[in-house]
Scaffold this active site. Structure first.
Site, PDB file in Angstrom:
ATOM      1  N   HIS A  81      78.119   8.283  21.792  1.00  0.00           N
ATOM      2  CA  HIS A  81      78.558   7.981  23.164  1.00  0.00           C
ATOM      3  C   HIS A  81      80.019   8.388  23.273  1.00  0.00           C
ATOM      4  CE1 HIS A  81      79.365   6.264  26.942  1.00  0.00           C
ATOM      5  NE2 HIS A  81      79.976   5.183  26.513  1.00  0.00           N
ATOM      6  N   CYS A 108      77.141  -0.415  23.532  1.00  0.00           N
ATOM      7  CA  CYS A 108      76.237   0.728  23.731  1.00  0.00           C
ATOM      8  C   CYS A 108      74.900   0.517  23.023  1.00  0.00           C
ATOM      9  CB  CYS A 108      76.810   2.012  23.136  1.00  0.00           C
ATOM     10  SG  CYS A 108      78.539   2.295  23.349  1.00  0.00           S
ATOM     11  N   HIS A 159      83.537   9.185  25.616  1.00  0.00           N
ATOM     12  CA  HIS A 159      84.302   9.008  26.847  1.00  0.00           C
ATOM     13  C   HIS A 159      85.191  10.239  27.073  1.00  0.00           C
ATOM     14  CE1 HIS A 159      84.173   4.290  27.219  1.00  0.00           C
ATOM     15  NE2 HIS A 159      82.970   4.841  27.215  1.00  0.00           N
ATOM     16  N   HIS A 161      82.485   7.956  33.684  1.00  0.00           N
ATOM     17  CA  HIS A 161      82.412   7.189  32.444  1.00  0.00           C
ATOM     18  C   HIS A 161      82.330   8.118  31.223  1.00  0.00           C
ATOM     19  CE1 HIS A 161      80.203   3.589  30.337  1.00  0.00           C
ATOM     20  NE2 HIS A 161      80.877   4.322  29.478  1.00  0.00           N
ATOM     21  N   GLU A 207      76.115  31.682  26.359  1.00  0.00           N
ATOM     22  CA  GLU A 207      75.713  31.809  24.954  1.00  0.00           C
ATOM     23  C   GLU A 207      75.605  30.454  24.252  1.00  0.00           C
ATOM     24  OE1 GLU A 207      74.623  34.237  23.257  1.00  0.00           O
ATOM     25  OE2 GLU A 207      74.788  33.491  21.207  1.00  0.00           O
TER      26      GLU A 207
HETATM   27 ZN   LIG Z   1      81.175   3.805  27.425  1.00  0.00          ZN
END
Ligand SMILES: [Zn+2]
Length: 197
Positions: free
Chosen positions: A88, A70, A90, A161, A111
């Protein structure tokens, strides 16, 4: 803190099976976890520090480790949004929300939207959805374009993903990740129930 956040996010199902990732910026350094390791077991000595161009500054203890796939995506959020941390996930809610179609997720008048910096209850939250690629680093160019095209967003979804989320520091990034996760879950449930806002 990065290791503690890895443990917490793994417990939430955001980093199962060595997936997902977190990075935190410290001045001109960015700390990232290694690739392909169990995120709940990452230790301080396993972390990499890189500069904002991706050059290695501090290597991990084990030279066989590689930085998270990433990493090029994290760097876009740091460079384009002055982020202080990028997460990141998943998580299933993020992933399922992308399967409902479209090139962006839109939701308003809830809200929890107030939990996103610069957003009020009545604002429409727009989260762009990218098409997935075979390799994570191949998403970097489309992520950069999506960040530029959506200056208000703090997150970008990737189809089938997960999601990239950032904030000005790790506290805000964590809060944003939790709010978006809530909104993605609600979005999926609203579609199941046949209701809209
Ligand atoms: Zn990923």
């Amino acid at each position: 803190m990065l290791c503690e956040l890895c443990r917490r996010f793994h417990a939430l199902g955001w980093a199962s099976g060595t997936g997902g990732g977190i990075s935190i910026r410290e001045g001109e350094r960015v700390w990232v976890a290694p690739s392909g390791v169990h995120k709940e077991l990452v230790a301080e000595e396993d972390l990499f520090a890189i500069d904002l161009d991706g050059a290695l500054v501090v290597p991990p203890r084990d030279p066989a480790l590689r930085p998270s796939a990433c990493t090029p995506l994290f760097l876009h959020a740091y460079r384009l949004r002055e982020a202080g941390a990028v997460i990141h996930s998943h998580g299933k809610s993020a992933m399922l929300a992308t399967l409902l179609g479209g090139d962006a997720l839109r939701i308003s008048r809830l809200e929890m939207i107030k939990g996103l910096a610069g957003h009020g209850y009545r604002d429409e939250v727009v989260v762009p959805i990218l098409e997935n690629t075979d390799r994570e680093e191949e998403l970097a160019d489309t992520l950069e374009a999506a960040i530029r095209a959506h200056p208000r967003t703090h997150a970008v979804l990737v189809r089938a993903h997960g999601v990239y989320v950032w904030g000005r520091d790790w506290r805000q990034a964590k809060a944003h990740a939790e709010v978006y996760d809530y909104l993605f879950d609600v979005y999926v449930r609203m579609r199941e129930l046949g209701v809209s806002r």
